[in-house]
Scaffold this motif. Structure first.
Motif, PDB file in Angstrom:
ATOM      1  N   ILE A  34       0.856  -1.197   0.000  1.00  0.00           N
ATOM      2  CA  ILE A  34       0.000   0.000   0.000  1.00  0.00           C
ATOM      3  C   ILE A  34       0.891   1.245   0.000  1.00  0.00           C
ATOM      4  CG2 ILE A  34      -1.753   1.307   1.267  1.00  0.00           C
ATOM      5  CD1 ILE A  34      -2.781  -1.317   2.430  1.00  0.00           C
ATOM      6  N   ARG A  35       1.953   1.181   0.779  1.00  0.00           N
ATOM      7  CA  ARG A  35       2.885   2.316   0.849  1.00  0.00           C
ATOM      8  C   ARG A  35       3.481   2.597  -0.542  1.00  0.00           C
ATOM      9  NH1 ARG A  35       8.313   2.856   0.981  1.00  0.00           N
ATOM     10  NH2 ARG A  35       8.481   0.629   0.639  1.00  0.00           N
ATOM     11  N   ILE A  36       3.897   1.536  -1.219  1.00  0.00           N
ATOM     12  CA  ILE A  36       4.499   1.735  -2.544  1.00  0.00           C
ATOM     13  C   ILE A  36       3.452   2.284  -3.516  1.00  0.00           C
ATOM     14  CG2 ILE A  36       5.549   0.538  -4.512  1.00  0.00           C
ATOM     15  CD1 ILE A  36       6.834  -1.364  -2.409  1.00  0.00           C
ATOM     16  N   ALA A  37       2.233   1.725  -3.462  1.00  0.00           N
ATOM     17  CA  ALA A  37       1.174   2.216  -4.359  1.00  0.00           C
ATOM     18  C   ALA A  37       0.915   3.702  -4.106  1.00  0.00           C
ATOM     19  CB  ALA A  37      -0.105   1.401  -4.158  1.00  0.00           C
ATOM     20  N   ALA A  38       0.917   4.097  -2.819  1.00  0.00           N
ATOM     21  CA  ALA A  38       0.676   5.511  -2.495  1.00  0.00           C
ATOM     22  C   ALA A  38       1.750   6.400  -3.119  1.00  0.00           C
ATOM     23  CB  ALA A  38       0.639   5.712  -0.983  1.00  0.00           C
ATOM     24  N   LEU A  39       2.985   5.906  -3.108  1.00  0.00           N
ATOM     25  CA  LEU A  39       4.072   6.686  -3.721  1.00  0.00           C
ATOM     26  C   LEU A  39       3.871   6.801  -5.229  1.00  0.00           C
ATOM     27  CD1 LEU A  39       7.375   5.460  -2.022  1.00  0.00           C
ATOM     28  CD2 LEU A  39       6.535   7.805  -2.151  1.00  0.00           C
ATOM     29  N   LEU A  40       3.523   5.667  -5.856  1.00  0.00           N
ATOM     30  CA  LEU A  40       3.394   5.663  -7.315  1.00  0.00           C
ATOM     31  C   LEU A  40       2.293   6.607  -7.785  1.00  0.00           C
ATOM     32  CD1 LEU A  40       3.814   1.878  -8.316  1.00  0.00           C
ATOM     33  CD2 LEU A  40       5.551   3.581  -7.844  1.00  0.00           C
ATOM     34  N   ILE A  41       1.207   6.669  -7.025  1.00  0.00           N
ATOM     35  CA  ILE A  41       0.087   7.496  -7.497  1.00  0.00           C
ATOM     36  C   ILE A  41       0.136   8.919  -6.951  1.00  0.00           C
ATOM     37  CG2 ILE A  41      -1.500   5.567  -7.877  1.00  0.00           C
ATOM     38  CD1 ILE A  41      -2.872   6.381  -5.212  1.00  0.00           C
ATOM     39  N   SER A  42       1.091   9.206  -6.101  1.00  0.00           N
ATOM     40  CA  SER A  42       1.032  10.531  -5.465  1.00  0.00           C
ATOM     41  C   SER A  42       1.120  11.692  -6.453  1.00  0.00           C
ATOM     42  CB  SER A  42       2.046  10.643  -4.327  1.00  0.00           C
ATOM     43  OG  SER A  42       3.293  10.975  -4.851  1.00  0.00           O
ATOM     44  N   GLY A  65       0.739   5.712   9.325  1.00  0.00           N
ATOM     45  CA  GLY A  65       1.569   6.179  10.446  1.00  0.00           C
ATOM     46  C   GLY A  65       2.933   6.677  10.007  1.00  0.00           C
ATOM     47  N   LEU A  66       3.093   6.909   8.690  1.00  0.00           N
ATOM     48  CA  LEU A  66       4.424   7.287   8.206  1.00  0.00           C
ATOM     49  C   LEU A  66       4.751   8.751   8.457  1.00  0.00           C
ATOM     50  CD1 LEU A  66       4.388   5.217   4.916  1.00  0.00           C
ATOM     51  CD2 LEU A  66       5.900   4.906   6.870  1.00  0.00           C
ATOM     52  N   ASP A  67       3.699   9.590   8.449  1.00  0.00           N
ATOM     53  CA  ASP A  67       3.998  11.016   8.653  1.00  0.00           C
ATOM     54  C   ASP A  67       4.498  11.254  10.073  1.00  0.00           C
ATOM     55  OD1 ASP A  67       1.522  10.603   9.802  1.00  0.00           O
ATOM     56  OD2 ASP A  67       0.872  12.671   9.450  1.00  0.00           O
ATOM     57  N   SER A  68       3.910  10.526  11.024  1.00  0.00           N
ATOM     58  CA  SER A  68       4.363  10.767  12.402  1.00  0.00           C
ATOM     59  C   SER A  68       5.740  10.148  12.658  1.00  0.00           C
ATOM     60  CB  SER A  68       3.332  10.271  13.414  1.00  0.00           C
ATOM     61  OG  SER A  68       2.997   8.957  13.120  1.00  0.00           O
ATOM     62  N   MET A  69       6.189   9.272  11.755  1.00  0.00           N
ATOM     63  CA  MET A  69       7.559   8.739  11.860  1.00  0.00           C
ATOM     64  C   MET A  69       8.533   9.710  11.181  1.00  0.00           C
ATOM     65  SD  MET A  69       7.658   5.461  13.001  1.00  0.00           S
ATOM     66  CE  MET A  69       8.988   4.584  12.193  1.00  0.00           C
ATOM     67  N   THR A  97      -3.423  14.331  -2.507  1.00  0.00           N
ATOM     68  CA  THR A  97      -4.005  14.348  -1.156  1.00  0.00           C
ATOM     69  C   THR A  97      -4.338  12.960  -0.678  1.00  0.00           C
ATOM     70  OG1 THR A  97      -5.285  16.117  -2.143  1.00  0.00           O
ATOM     71  CG2 THR A  97      -5.522  15.815   0.202  1.00  0.00           C
ATOM     72  N   VAL A  98      -4.806  12.125  -1.591  1.00  0.00           N
ATOM     73  CA  VAL A  98      -5.121  10.751  -1.199  1.00  0.00           C
ATOM     74  C   VAL A  98      -3.860  10.065  -0.693  1.00  0.00           C
ATOM     75  CG1 VAL A  98      -5.703   8.497  -2.181  1.00  0.00           C
ATOM     76  CG2 VAL A  98      -7.173  10.470  -2.639  1.00  0.00           C
ATOM     77  N   SER A  99      -2.753  10.247  -1.405  1.00  0.00           N
ATOM     78  CA  SER A  99      -1.513   9.593  -0.961  1.00  0.00           C
ATOM     79  C   SER A  99      -1.106  10.095   0.409  1.00  0.00           C
ATOM     80  CB  SER A  99      -0.345   9.858  -1.893  1.00  0.00           C
ATOM     81  OG  SER A  99      -0.765   9.888  -3.172  1.00  0.00           O
ATOM     82  N   GLU A 100      -1.278  11.405   0.623  1.00  0.00           N
ATOM     83  CA  GLU A 100      -0.915  11.934   1.940  1.00  0.00           C
ATOM     84  C   GLU A 100      -1.761  11.306   3.038  1.00  0.00           C
ATOM     85  OE1 GLU A 100      -0.941  16.226   2.300  1.00  0.00           O
ATOM     86  OE2 GLU A 100       0.562  16.274   0.696  1.00  0.00           O
ATOM     87  N   GLU A 101      -3.042  11.127   2.733  1.00  0.00           N
ATOM     88  CA  GLU A 101      -3.930  10.541   3.734  1.00  0.00           C
ATOM     89  C   GLU A 101      -3.542   9.082   3.997  1.00  0.00           C
ATOM     90  OE1 GLU A 101      -5.852  11.600   5.882  1.00  0.00           O
ATOM     91  OE2 GLU A 101      -7.030   9.839   6.488  1.00  0.00           O
ATOM     92  N   ILE A 102      -3.179   8.369   2.928  1.00  0.00           N
ATOM     93  CA  ILE A 102      -2.742   6.981   3.126  1.00  0.00           C
ATOM     94  C   ILE A 102      -1.465   6.976   3.981  1.00  0.00           C
ATOM     95  CG2 ILE A 102      -1.876   4.900   1.963  1.00  0.00           C
ATOM     96  CD1 ILE A 102      -3.663   5.593  -0.410  1.00  0.00           C
ATOM     97  N   ARG A 139      -6.385   4.483  11.959  1.00  0.00           N
ATOM     98  CA  ARG A 139      -7.565   4.345  11.086  1.00  0.00           C
ATOM     99  C   ARG A 139      -8.244   5.688  10.969  1.00  0.00           C
ATOM    100  NH1 ARG A 139     -11.910  -0.112  11.683  1.00  0.00           N
ATOM    101  NH2 ARG A 139     -12.506   0.748   9.681  1.00  0.00           N
ATOM    102  N   GLY A 140      -8.629   6.014   9.740  1.00  0.00           N
ATOM    103  CA  GLY A 140      -9.396   7.247   9.565  1.00  0.00           C
ATOM    104  C   GLY A 140     -10.747   6.880   9.001  1.00  0.00           C
ATOM    105  N   ARG A 141     -11.489   7.900   8.594  1.00  0.00           N
ATOM    106  CA  ARG A 141     -12.736   7.611   7.879  1.00  0.00           C
ATOM    107  C   ARG A 141     -12.364   6.937   6.576  1.00  0.00           C
ATOM    108  NH1 ARG A 141     -16.896  11.553   6.063  1.00  0.00           N
ATOM    109  NH2 ARG A 141     -15.141  12.584   5.094  1.00  0.00           N
ATOM    110  N   PRO A 142     -13.193   6.022   6.045  1.00  0.00           N
ATOM    111  CA  PRO A 142     -12.864   5.464   4.729  1.00  0.00           C
ATOM    112  C   PRO A 142     -12.664   6.626   3.740  1.00  0.00           C
ATOM    113  CG  PRO A 142     -14.783   4.360   5.635  1.00  0.00           C
ATOM    114  CD  PRO A 142     -14.433   5.463   6.580  1.00  0.00           C
ATOM    115  N   ILE A 143     -11.579   6.553   2.972  1.00  0.00           N
ATOM    116  CA  ILE A 143     -11.274   7.668   2.062  1.00  0.00           C
ATOM    117  C   ILE A 143     -12.302   7.732   0.929  1.00  0.00           C
ATOM    118  CG2 ILE A 143      -9.494   8.656   0.572  1.00  0.00           C
ATOM    119  CD1 ILE A 143      -7.401   7.153   2.200  1.00  0.00           C
ATOM    120  N   PHE A 144     -12.683   6.534   0.449  1.00  0.00           N
ATOM    121  CA  PHE A 144     -13.607   6.499  -0.694  1.00  0.00           C
ATOM    122  C   PHE A 144     -14.907   5.789  -0.303  1.00  0.00           C
ATOM    123  CE2 PHE A 144      -9.226   6.052  -2.315  1.00  0.00           C
ATOM    124  CZ  PHE A 144      -9.141   7.188  -3.105  1.00  0.00           C
ATOM    125  N   PRO A 145     -15.890   6.513   0.236  1.00  0.00           N
ATOM    126  CA  PRO A 145     -17.153   5.842   0.572  1.00  0.00           C
ATOM    127  C   PRO A 145     -17.838   5.364  -0.714  1.00  0.00           C
ATOM    128  CG  PRO A 145     -17.041   8.107   1.439  1.00  0.00           C
ATOM    129  CD  PRO A 145     -15.910   7.950   0.500  1.00  0.00           C
TER     130      PRO A 145
END
Ligand code: MSP
Length: 652
Positions: A465-473, A488-492, A478-483, A514-520
């Motif tokens: 999921i982390r790699i996918a977030a990078l590829l699509i960022s 928990g990567l931003d707080s690291m 914004t979606v990638s940032e939320e992922i 866990r947040g709200r589902p990004i894509f209801p």
């Protein structure tokens, strides 16, 4: 800084600069989102980027639009440009430079370039005798016209022109431009467009008229205030202005040549792939690395779900639609529209924009494949691992190969501007990860106490999921940032960087959130039902708007022969017509058709008029009736009798 120093090259990507008589629409948005994805990708790779876009303000049609709005051109463009700033902010366009052609630095650069070419003898003065299409701002030869009076690009009537003018020696560079395009397949893309361009050049390039008579709007020709520089010449120079040409050598050395210039297919052959390289050759400058002509979006006919009104798709309306139907945030809806634009058709092909397809992709690709993977995995980490990512441990890396292949293909997709392939590659990784969850069933591993395996499986999924977030960022920032946040990567303190695309880069110790589902999910059945109901309601309302036959009979429609036609001084849109309606005396009518129809083409026509309309005085002229024309916003075609009939004949 020397150009030999390759690391010093700033990645320079451009969009066309847009005419400001129109507010931004899907066409502007498409190019700009694509350029934004390229710019973000390059930054993610650690490159220095200059992404430029802007507005083209010195067009004749802009001057006319200002006049129609009752404003001076500068005041008008100052006002409209705000809608571009606003649209790009909403679409998350991360431009580094927004250039307006009315900036002093640009006007100086245009005058400098024009002057240089005059001095070299590449620009000379002569007589222009030909045609001009105001909507396209294009000079045309008689043999290029359709039906002898219409523009070959937009189909609208052209205006005749005869004036002293300046010409650029495009013909002298035709051969060289053609050779450059043939020898460097990368230069003009995609291939189909490149072939079109080559055949356009083979037809023979003539010198281009590069000035207009000065009507008080534009950059004056150096040393000759009676003329202003032709708007396309002015506009193309923007790419040089942005790069610092002639006023900042250090900047120019860093930026030139542009790495990627994106344009729509309509402005490729005539402008960006011929005049533009010819100007650069004349100036002795390197040609861009890539000029890419993308396809056009048309709106799906009968697209009842769309919120856009009329034929032109409005991306903001589509963003609103997504928010309304799914309840997602504005940021997520914006990213989803960006995703749809780059995922739906191969870049370079035409596409049909359909809101139903947009909602469909939201559900299938975003809510199901991406969103669901995240939503089903995070709770498992919470439940089984106390919400913390463990060391991968033995057995991890099961998805490494798929991930590596997705990264390689995504890199290739970005490099070749094949956004669709890049996204497809990413979605294959997501599909593999989803399948992996099903197959490895972490809940069973937990139940059977296989703790080491469980940690490895969850690690692999989150890492994918982390790699996918990078590829699509670059496409969905914004979606990638939320992922990133949910992983928990931003707080690291882990920033996004393309260097971290390798499998196994998920730092142990990250605490998932866990947040709200990004894509209801959107309930498509419900949407369809509601749309059908709205359509029925509209139909009923339309029926209530019906008129009776008696109502219709009250209209006195008659055939009228146009005897004379004249422009009305001071009123750009109005014509004064003298028509024969079979009465003793001809009638006078005032018609708002002057921008579409010239007086000469009207005389002798048998048009249809409303003869019993109450007379009105318009600009001091009494109008005794109204001429009928098709076209909702502006008259596109006159209603004329298709065979011989007498003036005054009743139309029923
Ligand atoms: N001012 C010139 C460009 C000068 S660049 C030196 C111009 N401006 S424009 O506002 O008309 O640009 C519109 C851009 O949007 C063009 O690239 C055009 O191809 C693109 N599109 C307009 N409608 C479009 C669609 N329906 N779909 C996709 N792109 C289309 O031309």
């Amino acid at each position: 800084m020397s150009r030999e120093d390759n690391d010093a090259k700033t990645f320079y990507v451009t969009t066309p600069i847009y005419y400001v008589n129109d507010a931004p629409h899907i066409g502007h948005t498409y190019t700009t989102v694509a350029a934004d994805a390229i710019a973000r990708y390059q930054r993610l790779r650690g490159g220095t980027v200059l992404f430029a876009t802007g507005t083209d303000e010195h067009a004749e049609k802009v001057r006319r639009a200002a006049e129609a709005a009752g404003l001076d051109p500068q005041g008008f463009t100052d006002r409209v440009v705000a809608s571009y700033y606003d649209a790009w902010q909403r679409m998350k366009i991360s431009y580094d430079r927004f250039i307006r052609t009315t900036e002093d630095i640009h006007k100086e650069t245009v005058a400098r370039v024009f002057g240089e070419l005059m001095e070299k003898g590449d620009i000379y003065k002569d007589q222009y005798q030909g045609w001009y299409c105001v909507p396209c701002e294009t000079y045309l030869r008689e043999d290029e016209l359709v039906d002898g009076r219409n523009c070959p690009d937009c189909g609208r009537p052209v205006e005749e022109m005869a004036q002293d003018a300046y010409f650029f020696k495009t013909s002298a560079y035709g051969e060289a431009v053609m050779r450059a395009i043939e020898n460097r397949p990368e230069l003009v893309q995609p291939d189909t467009r490149r072939n079109e361009v080559l055949s356009f050049i083979r037809h023979g390039l003539r010198d281009n008229c590069v000035s207009r008579l000065n009507t008080g709007w534009g950059v004056p020709v150096p040393g000759d205030e009676e003329h202003v520089v032709y708007v396309w010449f002015d506009a193309l120079v923007n790419y040089l202005t942005v790069a610092g040409y002639g006023y900042d050598d250090e900047r120019f050395a860093r930026l030139w040549p542009p790495d990627v210039q994106l344009v729509g297919k309509d402005i490729l052959p005539r402008f960006h792939a011929t005049i533009w390289p010819a100007i650069l050759m004349a100036l002795g400058l390197e040609l861009p690395r890539i000029i890419f002509g993308h396809g056009w979006w048309i709106s799906a006919s009968g697209d009842k779900i769309s919120k856009s009104r009329g034929k032109v798709v409005d991306p903001q309306a589509e963003v609103e639609l997504l928010i309304e139907e799914s309840g997602c945030t504005t940021d997520v809806a914006t990213d989803s529209v960006r995703y749809y634009l780059l995922r739906e058709v191969p870049f370079g092909h035409d596409g049909t924009f359909s809101s139903e397809a947009l909602l469909g992709r939201f559900n299938a690709d975003l809510a199901n494949d991406l969103g669901n993977l995240l939503n089903r995995t995070l709770p498992l980490v919470k439940r089984y691992l106390d919400g913390e990512i463990h060391e991968p441990g033995p057995g991890a890396g099961a998805l490494a190969e798929v991930a590596q292949s997705a990264v390689t293909r995504a890199e290739q997709g970005y490099a070749e501007l094949d956004f669709r392939a890049m996204l497809q590659a990413t979605w294959e990784l997501l599909a593999a990860a989803n399948k992996f969850v099903d197959q490895r069933a972490p809940w069973d591993l937990y139940k059977t106490g296989k703790k080491v395996e469980l940690a490895a499986v969850l690690y692999d999924i989150l890492d994918s999921i982390r790699i996918a977030a990078l590829l699509i960022s670059p496409v969905m920032p914004t979606v990638s940032e939320e992922i990133w946040r949910q992983l928990g990567l931003d707080s690291m303190g882990v920033d996004m960087s393309w260097d971290d695309c390798e499998a196994g880069g998920m730092p142990p110790g990250a605490k998932v959130r866990r947040g709200r589902p990004i894509f209801p999910r959107i309930d498509m059945d419900l949407v369809r039902k509601r749309v059908a109901q709205e359509a029925r309601q509209e139909e009923e309302e339309e029926q209530q708007d019906m008129i009776t036959y008696d109502d219709f009979q009250r209209l006195d429609l008659r055939v009228a022969r146009v005897l004379d036609a004249d422009r009305i001084e001071g009123a750009d849109k109005l014509l004064k017509l003298t028509v024969d309606v079979g009465e003793e005396q001809p009638r006078t009518l005032v018609a708002g058709i002057a921008q579409q129809f010239g007086p000469r083409e009207l005389i002798g026509q048998h048009v249809v008029i409303v003869a019993n309309l109450e007379p009105a005085t318009i600009r001091g002229v009494q109008s005794q009736g109204m001429i009928l024309a098709a076209g909702e916003k502006e008259p596109l075609a006159l209603i004329v009798a298709d065979r011989e009939c007498e003036p005054g004949e009743k139309v029923r």
